[in-house]
Design an enzyme around this catalytic site. Structure first.
Site, PDB file in Angstrom:
ATOM      1  N   TYR A  23       1.044  -1.220   0.018  1.00  0.00           N
ATOM      2  CA  TYR A  23       0.054  -0.052  -0.085  1.00  0.00           C
ATOM      3  C   TYR A  23       0.907   1.269   0.056  1.00  0.00           C
ATOM      4  O   TYR A  23       0.341   2.419  -0.002  1.00  0.00           O
ATOM      5  CB  TYR A  23      -0.710   0.078   1.207  1.00  0.00           C
ATOM      6  CG  TYR A  23      -1.771  -1.138   1.199  1.00  0.00           C
ATOM      7  CD1 TYR A  23      -2.816  -1.415   0.113  1.00  0.00           C
ATOM      8  CD2 TYR A  23      -1.760  -2.062   2.047  1.00  0.00           C
ATOM      9  CE1 TYR A  23      -3.994  -2.503   0.060  1.00  0.00           C
ATOM     10  CE2 TYR A  23      -2.757  -3.146   2.270  1.00  0.00           C
ATOM     11  CZ  TYR A  23      -3.764  -3.253   1.215  1.00  0.00           C
ATOM     12  OH  TYR A  23      -4.446  -4.233   0.968  1.00  0.00           O
ATOM     13  N   ASN A  74     -12.955   4.155  -1.195  1.00  0.00           N
ATOM     14  CA  ASN A  74     -12.292   2.960  -1.022  1.00  0.00           C
ATOM     15  C   ASN A  74     -12.750   2.279   0.008  1.00  0.00           C
ATOM     16  O   ASN A  74     -12.522   2.612   1.432  1.00  0.00           O
ATOM     17  CB  ASN A  74     -10.695   3.463  -0.533  1.00  0.00           C
ATOM     18  CG  ASN A  74      -9.812   2.116  -0.763  1.00  0.00           C
ATOM     19  OD1 ASN A  74     -10.259   1.129  -0.636  1.00  0.00           O
ATOM     20  ND2 ASN A  74      -8.413   2.378  -0.713  1.00  0.00           N
ATOM     21  N   HIS A  80     -15.261  -6.572  -1.172  1.00  0.00           N
ATOM     22  CA  HIS A  80     -15.383  -7.900  -1.584  1.00  0.00           C
ATOM     23  C   HIS A  80     -16.599  -8.448  -0.868  1.00  0.00           C
ATOM     24  O   HIS A  80     -16.771  -9.762  -1.288  1.00  0.00           O
ATOM     25  CB  HIS A  80     -14.092  -8.730  -1.505  1.00  0.00           C
ATOM     26  CG  HIS A  80     -12.952  -7.851  -1.950  1.00  0.00           C
ATOM     27  ND1 HIS A  80     -12.525  -7.496  -3.098  1.00  0.00           N
ATOM     28  CD2 HIS A  80     -11.996  -7.335  -1.222  1.00  0.00           C
ATOM     29  CE1 HIS A  80     -11.369  -6.363  -3.004  1.00  0.00           C
ATOM     30  NE2 HIS A  80     -11.209  -6.618  -1.868  1.00  0.00           N
ATOM     31  N   ASP A  87     -25.644  -1.386  -1.894  1.00  0.00           N
ATOM     32  CA  ASP A  87     -27.057  -0.762  -1.711  1.00  0.00           C
ATOM     33  C   ASP A  87     -26.973   0.697  -1.410  1.00  0.00           C
ATOM     34  O   ASP A  87     -27.703   1.314  -1.895  1.00  0.00           O
ATOM     35  CB  ASP A  87     -27.948  -1.592  -1.000  1.00  0.00           C
ATOM     36  CG  ASP A  87     -28.267  -2.779  -1.533  1.00  0.00           C
ATOM     37  OD1 ASP A  87     -28.157  -3.279  -2.545  1.00  0.00           O
ATOM     38  OD2 ASP A  87     -28.746  -3.783  -0.384  1.00  0.00           O
ATOM     39  N   HIS A 100      -9.062   1.861  -5.463  1.00  0.00           N
ATOM     40  CA  HIS A 100      -8.040   1.049  -4.869  1.00  0.00           C
ATOM     41  C   HIS A 100      -6.583   1.360  -4.835  1.00  0.00           C
ATOM     42  O   HIS A 100      -6.186   1.660  -5.941  1.00  0.00           O
ATOM     43  CB  HIS A 100      -8.223  -0.386  -4.925  1.00  0.00           C
ATOM     44  CG  HIS A 100      -9.587  -0.912  -4.807  1.00  0.00           C
ATOM     45  ND1 HIS A 100     -10.171  -1.206  -3.459  1.00  0.00           N
ATOM     46  CD2 HIS A 100     -10.678  -1.094  -5.621  1.00  0.00           C
ATOM     47  CE1 HIS A 100     -11.251  -1.420  -3.592  1.00  0.00           C
ATOM     48  NE2 HIS A 100     -11.674  -1.566  -4.881  1.00  0.00           N
ATOM     49  N   LEU A 101      -5.921   1.453  -3.882  1.00  0.00           N
ATOM     50  CA  LEU A 101      -4.360   1.463  -3.894  1.00  0.00           C
ATOM     51  C   LEU A 101      -3.680   0.404  -4.729  1.00  0.00           C
ATOM     52  O   LEU A 101      -2.883   0.697  -5.621  1.00  0.00           O
ATOM     53  CB  LEU A 101      -3.727   1.804  -2.544  1.00  0.00           C
ATOM     54  CG  LEU A 101      -4.107   3.057  -1.725  1.00  0.00           C
ATOM     55  CD1 LEU A 101      -4.519   2.445  -0.239  1.00  0.00           C
ATOM     56  CD2 LEU A 101      -3.307   4.100  -1.846  1.00  0.00           C
ATOM     57  N   ARG A 111     -10.040 -10.984  -3.994  1.00  0.00           N
ATOM     58  CA  ARG A 111     -10.108  -9.534  -4.189  1.00  0.00           C
ATOM     59  C   ARG A 111     -10.702  -9.202  -5.694  1.00  0.00           C
ATOM     60  O   ARG A 111     -10.698  -7.922  -6.025  1.00  0.00           O
ATOM     61  CB  ARG A 111      -8.698  -9.215  -3.771  1.00  0.00           C
ATOM     62  CG  ARG A 111      -8.329  -9.090  -2.351  1.00  0.00           C
ATOM     63  CD  ARG A 111      -7.140  -8.218  -2.176  1.00  0.00           C
ATOM     64  NE  ARG A 111      -6.331  -8.916  -1.051  1.00  0.00           N
ATOM     65  CZ  ARG A 111      -6.545  -8.548   0.055  1.00  0.00           C
ATOM     66  NH1 ARG A 111      -7.353  -7.576   0.515  1.00  0.00           N
ATOM     67  NH2 ARG A 111      -5.963  -9.304   1.129  1.00  0.00           N
TER      68      ARG A 111
END
Ligand code: DQA
Length: 145
Positions: A23, A74, A80, A87, A100-101, A111
Site C-alpha cells: 500500500y 475506497n 469484496h 445498496d 483501490h491503492l 479480491r
C-alpha cells in the site's frame, strides 16, 4: 462550489505502516492533504472521512446526499463482501468512483470480486495514492463535463 466526499474504509487509517510493500508509505493524512490541494486547483471542496465500521460508512454515504455532488470511495475489505454498502452507493443517486491503492486483480482471487464496482461510475485501481488523484480528475470530468 461543488463538494466531494472522499470516503476511506477499514484499515486505511493504518496507511504508512500497514503492509507498505502493498500500500506504500504515504499516510492517510498525507493523501487527504494532496486531495484537498488538488481540489482547490479544480475549484472543488474535498471533505475526507475514514471509518472501520460498515454502518458509519453507510451513514456517511447517506449524509453525502445533503451536501456533496460526488464521492470517491475506497471501501477496503468491504469491497469484496458488503451488499449493504453496494445498496447505499446505488441508493444515494450521486456519482461514485471506486478507488483501490493496490491492483486488486493481481492479488488473491477473492479480491477480484467487487460488490461495489457495478454500481459505481467507474473504478481506478493499482496506482497507489495516485489512484485517489486520478479519481478526483475522473469525478471532475463527470461533474463539469
Ligand atoms: C484496498 C484493497 C482491498 O482488497 C483491501 O482489503 C484493502 C485496501 C486497496 O486500496 O488496495 O483494505 O481497498
Amino acid at each position: 462550489m461543488k463538494s466531494i466526499l472522499v470516503l476511506h474504509g477499514p484499515n486505511l487509517n493504518l496507511l504508512g505502516e500497514r503492509e507498505p510493500e502493498v500500500y506504500g508509505r504515504m499516510t492517510l493524512a498525507e493523501i487527504d492533504q494532496r486531495l484537498s490541494k488538488l481540489g482547490e486547483q479544480m475549484n472543488l471542496e474535498v471533505r475526507s472521512f475514514q471509518s472501520n465500521s460498515e454502518g458509519a460508512l453507510i451513514d456517511a454515504l447517506h449524509q453525502a446526499r445533503l451536501w456533496a455532488q460526488g464521492v470517491i470511495f475506497n471501501p477496503g475489505g468491504y469491497t469484496h463482501t458488503s451488499v449493504a454498502l453496494r445498496d447505499a452507493v446505488a441508493g444515494i443517486g450521486l456519482p461514485v468512483v471506486e478507488v483501490h491503492l493496490s491492483n486488486v486483480h493481481a492479488r488473491e482471487e477473492f479480491r477480484r470480486i467487487s460488490m461495489i464496482a457495478p454500481v459505481c461510475a467507474g473504478s481506478i485501481v493499482g496506482f497507489g495514492w495516485h489512484s485517489y488523484l486520478l479519481a478526483l480528475h475522473a469525478l471532475s470530468d463527470i461533474l463539469f463535463g
